[in-house]
Write an enzyme that holds these catalytic residues in place. Structure first.
Site, PDB file in Angstrom:
ATOM      1  N   SER A  40       0.852  -1.145   0.191  1.00 18.31           N
ATOM      2  CA  SER A  40      -0.097   0.098   0.030  1.00 18.31           C
ATOM      3  C   SER A  40       0.735   1.236  -0.141  1.00 18.31           C
ATOM      4  O   SER A  40       0.322   2.717   0.004  1.00 18.31           O
ATOM      5  CB  SER A  40      -0.955   0.082   1.258  1.00 18.31           C
TER       6      SER A  40
ATOM      7  N   ASN B  75      -3.258   6.253  -0.608  1.00 25.86           N
ATOM      8  CA  ASN B  75      -2.663   6.419   1.000  1.00 25.86           C
ATOM      9  C   ASN B  75      -2.093   7.708   0.851  1.00 25.86           C
ATOM     10  O   ASN B  75      -2.016   8.093   2.013  1.00 25.86           O
ATOM     11  CB  ASN B  75      -1.764   5.054   1.316  1.00 25.86           C
TER      12      ASN B  75
END
Length: 296
Positions: A118, A189
């Protein structure tokens, strides 16, 4: 492309395995522990049961999906015949680099190796392999069988052919892929984690309580889940790790993790997976109860 290897049988790994198997691929699920693999298969079975109950699949589809998943504790055995390997191990750079070095020796030269990271640099991961052009990011969202987005991260050396293959494969899974370039946090993110961090700062500075902060974001901004509840769902340790990647990668103090987040992770209050974060979690209960620490 028929044979898919998924490395890591945790929440993301078992969801990725479930999704590929449901769409007709043969899946090898690899983990270091037989117990972890058994739990993963049970989770997949339970999630398939939910789909049957909702009427989105039938019992035959469930049986066929489970029959397409084989489990391995030996990385070589599980990955040597793969057409695509998807790494879904812990969000730790050292672990991922070690895995990709091993896979570079184990897999055939034509294999595409994707990371579900991520935040960790795909370019960095690719640099330790023999064929960096075949390395790419496939950032699935949790829960994988439900969420439509796949963030496809193109490393510095990733080829056009590999990128297009993964974009098309994602569509085959019923997903909506979005191609992004390899910079810290990618898109999802880089935007999400500063918001979560700011929500934690808002709590830390006494502006409002846990429920109040989440309610403002749910009712005012139409978010399905407040940022503090979402942080618990993701895992506070994962949030902290991603913020550190952003902070290190950009050198910008706006990405510095809130001291409250650091303390909670240090204390082992990691969210839903440990039973306590900003909320407390009781097995079998869906009630959203603020953790004792923040309920005064």
């Amino acid at each position: 492309m028929k044979n898919i290897t998924v490395i890591g049988s945790g929440t993301m790994g078992n969801g990725i395995a479930h999704t590929f198997a449901q769409h007709g691929f043969e899946v090898s699920l690899v983990d270091i522990s037989d117990d972890a693999l058994s739990k993963a298969l049970q989770t997949i079975s339970n999630n398939l049961d939910r789909q049957v109950k909702k009427g989105t699949i039938n019992e035959e589809t469930k049986t066929q999906t489970l029959s397409r998943i084989r489990v391995f504790t030996d990385l070589t055995e599980g990955a040597q015949h793969a057409d695509l390997v998807i790494e879904a191990a812990t969000e730790n750079q050292e672990i991922k680099l070690k895995l990709f070095k091993q896979l570079s020796d184990i897999c055939k030269d034509t294999v595409i190796v994707a990371s579900n990271t991520s935040s960790i640099s795909i370019t960095k991961i690719a640099s330790v392999t023999k064929n960096p052009g075949n390395i790419i990011g496939m950032h699935f969202m949790n829960p994988v069988p439900v969420m439509k987005l796949v963030e496809v991260i193109r490393g510095y050396a990733t080829t056009d052919a590999v990128t297009e293959t993964i974009m098309e494969l994602s569509r085959t899974l019923g997903k909506d892929p979005v191609e992004v370039n390899d910079y810290p946090g990618f898109v999802a993110n880089r935007i999400l984690m500063p918001m979560i961090n700011e929500a934690i700062y808002t709590l830390y500075e006494g502006v409002a309580g846990v429920q109040e902060i989440d309610t403002v974001m749910k009712l005012g901004m139409a978010h399905p889940m407040g940022p503090l509840q979402l942080a618990d769902f993701i895992g506070l340790d994962v949030c902290l790790a991603i913020l550190k990647v952003l902070h290190d990668g950009f050198g910008n103090p706006k990405y510095a993790p809130c001291p409250l987040l650091v303390n909670m992770v240090t204390a082992g209050h990691l969210g839903a997976k440990t039973g306590s974060g900003f909320y407390k979690y009781t097995p079998g209960s869906k009630d959203l109860v603020v953790a004792d620490k923040f309920s005064a």
